[in-house]
Design an enzyme around this catalytic site. Structure first.
Site, PDB file in Angstrom:
ATOM      1  CB  CYS A 144       1.107  -0.209   1.079  1.00 29.51           C
ATOM      2  SG  CYS A 144       2.640   0.301   1.417  1.00 29.51           S
ATOM      3  NE  ARG A 162       6.779  -0.190  -1.417  1.00 29.72           N
ATOM      4  CZ  ARG A 162       5.720   0.177  -0.764  1.00 29.72           C
ATOM      5  NH1 ARG A 162       4.910  -0.969  -0.283  1.00 29.72           N
ATOM      6  NH2 ARG A 162       4.929   1.240  -0.695  1.00 29.72           N
TER       7      ARG A 162
END
Length: 220
Positions: free
Chosen positions: A55, A132
């Site tokens: 991330c 995601r």
């Protein structure tokens, strides 16, 4: 305290062409509503957790590319289950470690209201971390494309920009884009929709794959 609210009734599974569910929630740049972005393109994307390696790499890359999204008239909006204060701490850590300022809001969703409305969280997931998920939302608030990766695989910023540019290109003209298309590449013409047009071009062996240079003023 999280104050996220989802205000739209959503289908069981969101699909391309559906209206993006509206919501209002706290973010690192104040309270935001999805409807605030109506009238321009928006990429809404989730990330599994703050202070994680994949991330962090995405947020550094997206922040560095923020002007490229702005040039296409597109805003970015991130969301995860982490609290607002975790987001703020992570933003500071990214600035200190990478000399990068996160240039877009990060929404908190600890109650999972947004994640569940968008299908970002699998019912079979062992925890509350989102996948995601990336949603390309047009100026009318319609979902035009969706991309989903597992938590272990990072997104491609270049691919996000490519998809956005392709969506805008087909909206601007009666064309479609081929595999791997990028701005400036040849575009394809839609297939013939009636018998007369099809037979008129019967001598062309590639009647099913007609291309032309990417010029908006070119005749189709």
């Amino acid at each position: 305290m999280n104050d996220a609210t989802a205000t739209a009734q959503t289908p069981d599974i969101l699909q391309i062409g559906d209206a993006a569910p509206n919501f209002q929630a706290r973010s690192t740049m104040g309270t935001v509503s999805l409807s605030d972005f109506r009238g321009r393109w928006l990429i809404l994307f989730s990330h599994p957790a703050d202070f994680t390696p994949v991330c962090t790499s995405e947020f550094v890359a997206l922040s560095r590319a923020s002007e490229r999204f702005e040039a296409l008239g597109c805003k970015l909006l991130a969301v995860s289950v982490d609290s607002l204060y975790a987001h703020l701490g992570w933003i500071r850590a990214i600035r200190d470690a990478f000399d990068v300022r996160v240039a877009f809001p990060i929404v908190e969703d600890p109650s999972l209201i947004i994640g569940r409305a968008y299908g970002m969280i699998s019912d079979r997931s062992p925890d509350a971390a989102t996948m995601r998920s990336t949603y390309f939302i047009d100026p009318d608030g319609i979902i035009r494309a969706m991309i989903c990766y597992p938590a272990t695989v990072g997104r491609s910023v270049d691919e996000m920009l490519r998809v956005l540019a392709a969506l805008q290109r087909v909206d601007a003209d009666n064309v479609v884009t081929p595999e791997g298309w990028r701005p400036g590449d040849d575009v394809l013409l839609p297939p013939h929709a009636d018998q007369a047009a099809l037979l008129a071009g019967a001598a062309d062996p590639l009647w099913f794959h007609r291309s032309r240079p990417d010029r908006k003023d070119a005749s189709t």
